[in-house]
Structures are given as C-alpha cells and as structure tokens.
Design a protein around this motif. Structure first.
Motif, PDB file in Angstrom:
ATOM      1  N   PHE A  10      -0.830  -3.310   2.925  1.00  0.00           N
ATOM      2  CA  PHE A  10      -0.673  -3.463   1.477  1.00  0.00           C
ATOM      3  C   PHE A  10       0.112  -2.271   0.942  1.00  0.00           C
ATOM      4  O   PHE A  10      -0.292  -1.125   1.155  1.00  0.00           O
ATOM      5  N   ASP A  11       1.220  -2.540   0.294  1.00  0.00           N
ATOM      6  CA  ASP A  11       1.973  -1.477  -0.367  1.00  0.00           C
ATOM      7  C   ASP A  11       1.421  -1.390  -1.795  1.00  0.00           C
ATOM      8  O   ASP A  11       1.696  -2.245  -2.647  1.00  0.00           O
ATOM      9  N   PHE A  12       0.625  -0.317  -2.007  1.00  0.00           N
ATOM     10  CA  PHE A  12      -0.137  -0.208  -3.258  1.00  0.00           C
ATOM     11  C   PHE A  12       0.713   0.567  -4.265  1.00  0.00           C
ATOM     12  O   PHE A  12       0.416   1.712  -4.586  1.00  0.00           O
ATOM     13  N   ASP A  13       1.765  -0.102  -4.755  1.00  0.00           N
ATOM     14  CA  ASP A  13       2.762   0.571  -5.573  1.00  0.00           C
ATOM     15  C   ASP A  13       2.279   0.914  -6.981  1.00  0.00           C
ATOM     16  O   ASP A  13       2.830   1.819  -7.609  1.00  0.00           O
ATOM     17  N   GLY A  14       1.293   0.196  -7.490  1.00  0.00           N
ATOM     18  CA  GLY A  14       0.897   0.426  -8.881  1.00  0.00           C
ATOM     19  C   GLY A  14       2.103   0.249  -9.795  1.00  0.00           C
ATOM     20  O   GLY A  14       2.859  -0.720  -9.662  1.00  0.00           O
ATOM     21  N   VAL A  15       2.303   1.205 -10.691  1.00  0.00           N
ATOM     22  CA  VAL A  15       3.469   1.117 -11.587  1.00  0.00           C
ATOM     23  C   VAL A  15       4.672   1.879 -11.031  1.00  0.00           C
ATOM     24  O   VAL A  15       5.764   1.812 -11.592  1.00  0.00           O
TER      25      VAL A  15
END
Ligand SMILES: [Zn+2]
Length: 274
Positions: A10-15
C-alpha cells in the motif's frame, strides 16, 4: 511444493502526492482525495487485513507520518511493515539537485525512525523511477532493497549501476549492486486502473480484478518461487465495492497451495542472503 509469495503493498500517500507529484497544493478537492485515504480508506483496508491476519507493506511518505501520526501509528501497531516512499513524495527527477534529493530521502528515514524505532530497509520511488542520483543515495543511507523497477515480472533481481543508454550507441547494462529489486508492474497497480484524472477514465473493475487473478494463477503455474507484488493506495482501493473484490482476491490467494503472504522486506532478505 513450490513456494510462492504474494506481497500486498500500500502506497500510503495521504495528501503528499497531490501536493508534490500532481502539483495542486491549492486544490481542496484534490487534497480531499488524499484525506479520504487517511480517514476512510486506510481504516477499511486495515480491518480487511485483520480478518485474514495478513502482514503487508505500507510505503509511507514522511509527509504522511508527520501530518497524520495517528493513522501511521495505526498501520504500524496493527503489525504491518512501514517502508520508505520519500518524505515529500517528490518524483526523483524533479529535485533541483542531488543534495535536495538526499535531504528529502534522509528526512523520510527520520520520520520512519520516529514512528517505528528502526530504520527502513526498503525504498519505493514516488514515481517508480530513479534520478541519476537515487541509487547512490540509497546506498549511502543504508537501504538494502527497492521496489520500483520492472526488468522482471515475478522474480527479484539486483539493481544495476553504471549502465548507459546513449541515443547513438548500443545500450550497456552496467553491473549488479547489492541493492535487491522486488519488481512492480503498472498492470498490478490500482491507481492507473481506477483513479480518475482528466486524461483517463475508469477501468472496468471486474476486469481488472480478474486480470490480477489470472496473472497470479499464471505465475503459480509457470514461475518457480514467484513473487506477486500488488500495489494499492488506500485512497483508491478503499472505496466501496473494491474492498469486496480485494477480499475475494485475498481469499483466492489464501486458498492456493504453496503460497504465502509476505512483506517485501522478507522477500528481499531471502533473495539477498541466498
Ligand atoms: Zn505514492
């Protein structure tokens, strides 16, 4: 029985990706897509993973860790691995200098140390691409593996240095480094399939999940010790019925003989020490 691995990542990029890669820091609507991933998508994904007791890898920008510490802590405390995805989610080729890239990667390391108490061993480029400096920076900061490149589909290999691609002379492959590559594929990534932008519409969800399943089945039948890396983003996969389709895919994998869910670090460590 042949051992195969499936790495749910999971690429947890957020904003961060909306600020630095898509260059829209003043768009509240675009930023809200990232907030959905933090506030809605990630909790749903974590609950699903809990049901199966599957340990996964979350490539988390330092920007996400520092902006949403409780959400990052939730991922870590529920048993998932947290690895490097830049601090700012800047595409490596967009840094103004080697020093700027180095500082950003180092800052990302520090955010992960603050969260987990240990340094990340692995890196995933925010654009799945390197600048001319990236490999040297990873080596300098003690990284052991990467998951951004595509020279194979289901088998780890070693990243090469000293290659050359002149326009008017033959390609030179360069030499292997100690950095292990656990390859990715745009075909096994939810973002280009499902994340709408003005140049791209939605793919047929059913067809994409069927494609992932068929690719997995082909790997099991044809590749000894294959590694299936699936890349997802909480802001994309965490939307409504996609979760049910992901659950069905996880069940399919779990039922396959000789297949284990592993973190990317586990796969890279095994390959690197072989
Ligand atoms: Zn990303």
């Amino acid at each position: 029985m042949t051992h195969h691995s499936v790495c749910l990542t999971f690429d947890f990029d957020g904003v961060s990706s909306w600020i630095h890669s898509f260059e829209s820091p003043d768009s509240p609507t675009k930023l809200s897509r990232g907030l959905f991933g933090v506030d809605v998508g990630a909790p749903r994904v974590l609950d699903l993973l809990d049901e199966f007791g599957v340990e996964t890898t979350w490539f988390t920008p330092g920007h996400t860790i520092d902006s949403f510490p409780e959400a990052a802590e939730e991922v870590w405390s529920r048993g998932h691995d947290v690895q490097h995805h830049g601090w700012s989610h800047t595409r490596p080729r967009q840094y103004e200098s080697r020093a700027a890239e180095y500082d950003d990667v180092k800052r990302g390391v520090e955010s992960i140390v603050d969260l987990t108490g240990r340094r990340p061993t692995g890196y995933r480029s925010p654009s799945w691409d390197f600048s001319t400096h990236t490999l040297g920076i990873l080596d300098e900061l003690g990284f052991e593996w990467d998951s951004s490149q595509m020279a194979t589909d289901f088998e780890p290999y070693r990243v090469r240095e000293g290659w050359a691609a002149p326009a008017d002379a033959p390609f030179e492959r360069g030499t292997e480094t100690d950095i292990v590559e656990v390859p990715v594929s745009w075909q096994r990534d939810d973002f280009p399939a499902f994340a709408f932008n003005r140049k791209r519409g939605y793919a047929n969800e059913k067809a994409v999940f069927r494609q992932w399943r068929e690719q997995f089945d082909w790997m099991v039948d044809n590749v000894d010790g294959g590694v299936f890396v699936l890349t997802m983003h909480p802001q994309v996969i965490g939307q409504s019925h996609r979760l049910a389709r992901l659950e069905s895919f996880v069940e399919h994998v779990a039922d396959a003989p000789g297949v284990a869910f592993e973190t990317v670090a586990e796969v890279a460590d095994r390959f690197g020490s072989a």
